[in-house]
Design an enzyme around this catalytic site. Structure first.
Site, PDB file in Angstrom:
ATOM      1  N   SER A  39       6.617 -21.843   2.528  1.00 49.57           N
ATOM      2  CA  SER A  39       6.620 -20.868   3.469  1.00 49.57           C
ATOM      3  C   SER A  39       5.689 -20.403   4.289  1.00 49.57           C
ATOM      4  O   SER A  39       6.046 -20.006   5.545  1.00 49.57           O
ATOM      5  CB  SER A  39       7.270 -19.660   3.010  1.00 49.57           C
ATOM      6  OG  SER A  39       6.448 -19.222   1.862  1.00 49.57           O
ATOM      7  N   HIS A 282       3.926 -12.732   4.383  1.00 50.88           N
ATOM      8  CA  HIS A 282       3.941 -14.015   5.042  1.00 50.88           C
ATOM      9  C   HIS A 282       3.193 -14.019   6.220  1.00 50.88           C
ATOM     10  O   HIS A 282       3.335 -12.705   7.020  1.00 50.88           O
ATOM     11  CB  HIS A 282       5.268 -14.663   5.093  1.00 50.88           C
ATOM     12  CG  HIS A 282       5.678 -15.317   3.662  1.00 50.88           C
ATOM     13  ND1 HIS A 282       6.371 -14.476   2.956  1.00 50.88           N
ATOM     14  CD2 HIS A 282       6.104 -16.405   3.218  1.00 50.88           C
ATOM     15  CE1 HIS A 282       6.627 -15.186   1.629  1.00 50.88           C
ATOM     16  NE2 HIS A 282       6.449 -16.418   1.976  1.00 50.88           N
TER      17      HIS A 282
END
Length: 301
Positions: A39, A282
């Site tokens: 990711s 993230h």
């Protein structure tokens, strides 16, 4: 040294100094680029998901660093296999991903399936999910302040005070070197770059309750992130692969920073025109931009 010899040496030195250095990328035009990773390479997003290269469930952003690098290099063939939640096992086996209603795309094929004998550039960003660092971050969320809450670090302390996360990181090195060997077997002419993880968490401070993880836990996570990056650098060096250090240039842009300065989102992502809207813990658009520029700088572009 005789005068004429000295004159000749000075002339040669002057010629060398007058010749500008040639970027490393100038003598190699990359034609076929494949991006592999999890990711933090897919730069997962909740807005602007790109289904061109992977299923919707992989949550690849339309602005992730592989796409930026491919556009900058003007490659004629580009395949982005990156996918949220990927581990080294998903390089050679299909990965089940969340199935989006009305879209029958619940599986990301083995990432190695995108490699060919003519692939000449591969980026690899993997390892965080193998050691469970992302799961640990979410497990450390602690909405109750001390002394009501309990530090999560104790759950990762084994007999004799051994750090279980550090042990996982050390043990994962063979998985990374194995992936690099698998890339070389399938794409023997490719330049392989291992891309590490941004400095999403500082090692010297927390910011509770902005990020509801106790300061001692957040700094512990930051130290383990540095260990993970060090392991990736060692695996790349031992395998003869290149290494892209996105960490060093991103220090000071961690989850505790305000919108516009942080390159990794905290618990509550903020949507801005420049930053985009990432996923908690993230990279956001600013982080992806830094990743892309660092990859290109490593290539000499």
């Amino acid at each position: 040294m005789k005068p004429r010899h000295l004159t000749a040496a000075l002339a040669a030195a002057s010629a060398l100094l007058a010749t500008p250095p040639t970027p490393a990328i100038a003598d190699h035009h990359f034609r076929e680029y494949v991006a592999l990773g999890d990711s933090w390479s897919a730069d997962v997003t909740v807005i602007g998901i790109d289904r061109t290269y992977a299923p919707t469930g992989c949550a690849q952003s339309s602005w992730n660093y592989p796409k930026q690098v491919a556009a900058r290099l003007h490659v004629s063939a580009f395949r982005d296999a990156t996918c949220g939640g990927a581990t080294t096992a998903d390089m050679t086996a299909p990965q089940n991903v969340p199935r989006v209603p009305l879209l029958a795309d619940g599986v990301n094929p083995a990432q190695f399936d995108r490699l060919t004998r003519t692939t000449d550039l591969v980026t690899l960003g993997i390892g965080g999910n193998d050691v469970g660092l992302g799961t640990a971050v979410m497990g450390c969320l602690n909405p109750l302040p001390a002394p009501l809450g309990t530090p999560c670090r104790t759950r990762f302390t084994g007999p004799g005070g051994r750090d279980l996360m550090s042990q996982r990181i050390a043990a994962a090195k063979s998985k990374i070197t194995g992936v690099i060997a698998g890339i070389r077997q399938r794409s023997p002419k490719a330049r392989v770059l291992v891309v590490n993880y941004l400095a999403g968490v500082a090692v010297d401070r927390g910011c509770y309750p902005q990020v509801p993880i106790f300061d001692e836990d957040l700094t512990w996570l930051g130290a383990r992130l540095r260990e993970l990056n060090a392991m990736l650098a060692t695996a790349a060096a031992e395998s003869g692969a290149g290494f892209v250090d996105t960490y060093r240039g991103s220090v000071g842009h961690d989850v505790c920073q305000p919108p516009g300065k942080r390159w990794v989102e905290g618990v509550a992502p903020v949507l801005t025109e420049r930053q985009g809207l990432g996923v908690p813990f993230h990279p956001n658009r600013l982080g992806a931009d830094h990743q892309a520029s660092t990859v290109l700088a490593t290539l000499g572009s």
